[in-house]
Each structure stands twice: as structure tokens, then as C-alpha cells.
Write a protein that holds these residues in place. Sequence first.
Motif, PDB file in Angstrom:
ATOM      1  N   ARG A  27     -54.433 -83.280  11.793  1.00 10.44           N
ATOM      2  CA  ARG A  27     -55.661 -82.874  11.112  1.00 10.44           C
ATOM      3  C   ARG A  27     -55.699 -81.359  10.951  1.00 10.44           C
ATOM      4  O   ARG A  27     -55.237 -80.628  11.802  1.00 10.44           O
ATOM      5  N   ALA A  28     -56.275 -80.926   9.822  1.00  2.73           N
ATOM      6  CA  ALA A  28     -56.492 -79.497   9.589  1.00  2.73           C
ATOM      7  C   ALA A  28     -57.954 -79.300   9.205  1.00  2.73           C
ATOM      8  O   ALA A  28     -58.704 -80.268   9.111  1.00  2.73           O
ATOM      9  N   TYR A  29     -58.342 -78.077   8.951  1.00  7.42           N
ATOM     10  CA  TYR A  29     -59.728 -77.827   8.566  1.00  7.42           C
ATOM     11  C   TYR A  29     -60.009 -78.356   7.164  1.00  7.42           C
ATOM     12  O   TYR A  29     -61.025 -79.003   6.908  1.00  7.42           O
ATOM     13  N   ARG A  30     -59.070 -78.105   6.255  1.00  7.00           N
ATOM     14  CA  ARG A  30     -59.308 -78.442   4.846  1.00  7.00           C
ATOM     15  C   ARG A  30     -58.040 -79.010   4.220  1.00  7.00           C
ATOM     16  O   ARG A  30     -56.948 -78.511   4.485  1.00  7.00           O
ATOM     17  N   ILE A  49     -63.156 -80.610   2.873  1.00 10.06           N
ATOM     18  CA  ILE A  49     -63.229 -80.284   4.292  1.00 10.06           C
ATOM     19  C   ILE A  49     -63.166 -81.595   5.069  1.00 10.06           C
ATOM     20  O   ILE A  49     -63.960 -82.505   4.834  1.00 10.06           O
ATOM     21  N   TRP A  50     -62.225 -81.684   6.000  1.00 12.77           N
ATOM     22  CA  TRP A  50     -62.010 -82.934   6.721  1.00 12.77           C
ATOM     23  C   TRP A  50     -63.256 -83.410   7.450  1.00 12.77           C
ATOM     24  O   TRP A  50     -63.613 -84.578   7.387  1.00 12.77           O
ATOM     25  N   SER A  51     -63.933 -82.523   8.120  1.00 10.01           N
ATOM     26  CA  SER A  51     -65.037 -82.939   8.993  1.00 10.01           C
ATOM     27  C   SER A  51     -66.273 -83.336   8.204  1.00 10.01           C
ATOM     28  O   SER A  51     -66.880 -84.376   8.463  1.00 10.01           O
ATOM     29  N   GLN A  96     -55.069 -76.568   5.181  1.00 17.85           N
ATOM     30  CA  GLN A  96     -55.474 -75.217   5.572  1.00 17.85           C
ATOM     31  C   GLN A  96     -56.085 -75.287   6.963  1.00 17.85           C
ATOM     32  O   GLN A  96     -57.008 -76.074   7.201  1.00 17.85           O
ATOM     33  N   ARG A  97     -55.593 -74.461   7.870  1.00 12.44           N
ATOM     34  CA  ARG A  97     -56.065 -74.524   9.258  1.00 12.44           C
ATOM     35  C   ARG A  97     -57.391 -73.813   9.455  1.00 12.44           C
ATOM     36  O   ARG A  97     -58.213 -74.224  10.278  1.00 12.44           O
ATOM     37  N   SER A  98     -57.606 -72.729   8.717  1.00 12.55           N
ATOM     38  CA  SER A  98     -58.753 -71.871   8.989  1.00 12.55           C
ATOM     39  C   SER A  98     -59.815 -72.003   7.913  1.00 12.55           C
ATOM     40  O   SER A  98     -59.528 -72.182   6.734  1.00 12.55           O
ATOM     41  N   ALA A  99     -61.063 -71.854   8.357  1.00 12.61           N
ATOM     42  CA  ALA A  99     -62.196 -71.851   7.436  1.00 12.61           C
ATOM     43  C   ALA A  99     -62.455 -70.460   6.858  1.00 12.61           C
ATOM     44  O   ALA A  99     -63.306 -70.304   5.995  1.00 12.61           O
ATOM     45  N   TYR A 103     -61.067 -71.631  -0.395  1.00 12.84           N
ATOM     46  CA  TYR A 103     -60.508 -72.969  -0.561  1.00 12.84           C
ATOM     47  C   TYR A 103     -59.501 -73.040  -1.698  1.00 12.84           C
ATOM     48  O   TYR A 103     -58.706 -73.961  -1.770  1.00 12.84           O
TER      49      TYR A 103
END
Length: 122
Positions: A27-30, A49-51, A96-99, A103
Motif C-alpha cells: 500500500r502507498a498513500y496515493r 488516495i488509498w485511504s 506515491q508514498r508521500s502526501a 498528485y
Amino acid sequence: QVQLVESGGGLVQAGGSLRVSCAASGRAYRGGWFRQAPGKEREFVAAIIWSSGSTYYADSVKGRFTISRDNAKNTVYLQMNSLKPEDTAVYYCAAQRSAVYAYNDVRRYDYWGQGTQVTVSS
């Protein structure tokens, strides 16, 4: 490390539909989709965004493409409707790992799939 594997590309007539999938090993952030046509730079298509499931689209595909994710399968989808010949490209899945980063910045995605060809005939 996140490995991404795309599938589902192919040849379709203009006005048709196609769905491409991206299976992720983690899983990643995006998650995002980009595309690259011959002789052109890689461009942003859509991101999610995954979450939260929040989505973002390029103006050129808004209203025609839909990005979604299946958390249980760790898979991101891109449903493409009303396809046009100008949608022809290699489509790449990315994570993408970081927010922190934008995007749609192709330079700020950390993991990439191998790409899948989508060809739209007129």
C-alpha cells in the motif's frame, strides 16, 4: 518497495470502453495512472488516495474516465469510456508514498508498473 503490475490494455474502437487494472504488492498513500503517447512526455491521467478514496482527474479525461480501488485486492482500476483516438498511449500505474507532493507530478511518484498499451482506432 511496492511492485505494480498492470493488465487490461488492448485495442478498442473510438467510443468504446476499456478497463485497466493495477495490482500492487503493498500500500502507498496515493495511486495514479499516467500515459505516454509516442513522441510525447508522460502525462497525468488520474489519481486516488488509498485511504479516503478521493480522486483527481486530468481535464482531458474528466467525465469519461473513472479511477477506483479495491482495498481488499490492493488493486487500482481505470475505467475508460467514450474513448478517443487521442487516448492511444501506453498507460502506466504508479504509487506515491508521500502526501506532500502534488498528485499530478510525474516526478514525485515512487513506484511504477511496466505499462500496458491502449490503442483506440478511429
